[in-house]
Design a protein around this motif. Structure first.
Motif, PDB file in Angstrom:
ATOM      1  N   PRO A   1       0.867  -1.253  -0.313  1.00  0.00           N
ATOM      2  CA  PRO A   1       0.049   0.095   0.617  1.00  0.00           C
ATOM      3  C   PRO A   1       0.982   1.255  -0.123  1.00  0.00           C
ATOM      4  O   PRO A   1       1.823   1.393   0.627  1.00  0.00           O
ATOM      5  CB  PRO A   1      -0.877  -0.319   1.858  1.00  0.00           C
ATOM      6  N   GLY A   2       0.609   1.894  -1.073  1.00  0.00           N
ATOM      7  CA  GLY A   2       1.460   3.905  -0.658  1.00  0.00           C
ATOM      8  C   GLY A   2       1.951   3.438  -2.211  1.00  0.00           C
ATOM      9  O   GLY A   2       2.765   4.670  -2.153  1.00  0.00           O
TER      10      GLY A   2
ATOM     11  N   ALA B   1       6.443   3.008  -0.239  1.00  0.00           N
ATOM     12  CA  ALA B   1       6.141   2.818   0.708  1.00  0.00           C
ATOM     13  C   ALA B   1       7.043   1.694   1.171  1.00  0.00           C
ATOM     14  O   ALA B   1       8.166   1.073   2.429  1.00  0.00           O
ATOM     15  CB  ALA B   1       5.408   1.538   0.937  1.00  0.00           C
TER      16      ALA B   1
ATOM     17  N   HIS C   1      -4.451   5.944  14.187  1.00  0.00           N
ATOM     18  CA  HIS C   1      -4.841   7.090  12.723  1.00  0.00           C
ATOM     19  C   HIS C   1      -5.982   7.557  12.288  1.00  0.00           C
ATOM     20  O   HIS C   1      -5.678   8.832  12.358  1.00  0.00           O
ATOM     21  CB  HIS C   1      -4.439   6.227  11.442  1.00  0.00           C
TER      22      HIS C   1
ATOM     23  N   ASP D   1       0.181  11.080   4.702  1.00  0.00           N
ATOM     24  CA  ASP D   1      -0.760  10.819   4.123  1.00  0.00           C
ATOM     25  C   ASP D   1      -1.433   9.711   3.419  1.00  0.00           C
ATOM     26  O   ASP D   1      -1.681   9.450   2.442  1.00  0.00           O
ATOM     27  CB  ASP D   1       0.071  10.823   2.460  1.00  0.00           C
ATOM     28  N   GLY D   2      -2.242   9.163   4.988  1.00  0.00           N
ATOM     29  CA  GLY D   2      -3.346   8.114   4.853  1.00  0.00           C
ATOM     30  C   GLY D   2      -2.781   6.857   4.590  1.00  0.00           C
ATOM     31  O   GLY D   2      -3.142   6.201   5.063  1.00  0.00           O
ATOM     32  N   ARG D   3      -1.409   6.790   4.664  1.00  0.00           N
ATOM     33  CA  ARG D   3      -0.303   5.071   4.902  1.00  0.00           C
ATOM     34  C   ARG D   3       0.084   5.293   6.431  1.00  0.00           C
ATOM     35  O   ARG D   3       0.097   6.444   7.099  1.00  0.00           O
ATOM     36  CB  ARG D   3       0.508   5.510   4.450  1.00  0.00           C
TER      37      ARG D   3
ATOM     38  N   GLU E   1      -3.340   1.449   3.921  1.00  0.00           N
ATOM     39  CA  GLU E   1      -3.595   2.984   3.798  1.00  0.00           C
ATOM     40  C   GLU E   1      -4.633   2.960   3.698  1.00  0.00           C
ATOM     41  O   GLU E   1      -5.282   2.268   3.679  1.00  0.00           O
ATOM     42  CB  GLU E   1      -2.804   3.492   2.053  1.00  0.00           C
TER      43      GLU E   1
ATOM     44  N   ARG F   1      -8.396   5.556   2.842  1.00  0.00           N
ATOM     45  CA  ARG F   1      -8.572   6.642   2.327  1.00  0.00           C
ATOM     46  C   ARG F   1      -9.949   6.566   2.296  1.00  0.00           C
ATOM     47  O   ARG F   1     -11.151   6.076   2.961  1.00  0.00           O
ATOM     48  CB  ARG F   1      -8.102   6.926   1.060  1.00  0.00           C
TER      49      ARG F   1
END
Length: 293
Positions: free
Chosen positions: A179-180, A184, A244, A272-274, A289, A291
């Motif tokens: 993810p990312g 990553a 998170h 950034d969401g990760r 991640e 979103r």
């Protein structure tokens, strides 16, 4: 999609399912071409046990007493149904040694803890993996007829794979598929450092029902090749999401890269969401991640 639906009147009891799965495991012959159960298990009229929910929230680090269910909690609700499918004679992968490798979750709106829900769980299919065979289990939650939550989990049964002489095997999965994407591979900025106690496996087992011996005690973990007990993958994801935060309508993807031995000190990174969880040796345990959708 599964074929016939089997409507249940109550959640299955986990202890006999775990025992049945363990007893049948030596007789399984895993293969991506094997037949698998096509039944869709359905449990209508489900209501959340608020005391058990509060215990789960405490173990995973979520605030207690909020009206909305944590993003990962429906996985716990669906776990007994998934275990009924995976412990059956017609499920071709052995329950003992089965490894949870990834999960995706889509939540369409916040889910009140006091709501009434319908659960459905089925086996989506089997697929070849360079280390064996992978099964995909889908869990779906409906409220008032609408799908409000759905997850897709992959579970790996490791076994020898047959390939023609001289044929190249599937390439190693590059870290850029985490993810990312490509970035990553670099450690995310560290947000916190957590000491994970040896008792976490037993505490999470008590609130989730997942009493796999590899999570409970060093002695039982050694029987399955682990020098120490390891944390549940879904606990690691839940703990990251508690730090998170998640919007009501969101998509999550998480990959379990390496087990967390207990006890351990881990670092939680996010940007950034990760998010990710790493050991002190920089070993990546979980990458994910979130979103908004």
């Amino acid at each position: 999609m599964a074929n016939a639906a089997l409507v249940l009147t109550q959640p299955p009891s986990l202890a006999p399912l775990l025992a049945r799965g363990a007893l049948l495991s030596p007789f399984k012959r895993p293969s991506p071409e094997a037949e698998f159960p096509r039944t869709r298990l359905v449990l209508p009229g489900l209501r959340v046990d608020l005391a058990r929910l509060a215990a789960y929230e405490r173990v995973c680090g979520f605030p207690t007493g909020e009206d909305t269910l944590p993003l990962t909690y429906p996985h716990v609700l669906g776990f007994p149904l998934a275990m009924r499918l995976m412990s059956g004679r017609d499920f071709p992968l052995p329950l003992v040694g089965l490894v949870h490798t990834s999960i995706t979750i889509t939540r369409h709106r916040g889910m009140p803890a006091t709501g009434a829900y319908e659960l459905a769980v089925w086996v989506e299919g089997l697929a070849p993996h360079r280390r064996g065979t992978e099964a995909t289990i889908v869990t779906e939650v409906r409220e008032g007829g609408d799908v409000v939550w759905q997850s897709s989990s992959t579970y790996l049964a490791r076994h020898g794979t047959r390939r023609p002489a001289g044929a190249a095997g599937p390439p190693e999965t590059p870290r850029s598929t985490e993810p990312g994407g490509e970035e990553a591979r670099k450690a995310l900025p560290v947000v916190g450092e957590w000491r994970v106690g040896e008792e976490v496996g037993r505490r999470y087992a008590a609130v989730s029902g997942d009493r796999n011996p590899i999570h409970l005690h060093p002695l039982s973990a050694r029987l399955f090749g682990f020098p120490r007990a390891i944390a549940h993958g879904m606990w690691t994801v839940a703990r990251c999401l508690a730090a998170h935060g998640t919007p009501d309508s969101c998509y999550l993807r998480a990959e379990f890269r390496a087990p967390v031995p207990l006890p351990a000190t881990v670092t939680y990174g996010a940007e950034d969401g990760r998010f990710e969880l790493r050991g002190r040796d920089d070993r990546l345990h979980v990458a994910g991640e979130v979103r908004q959708t």
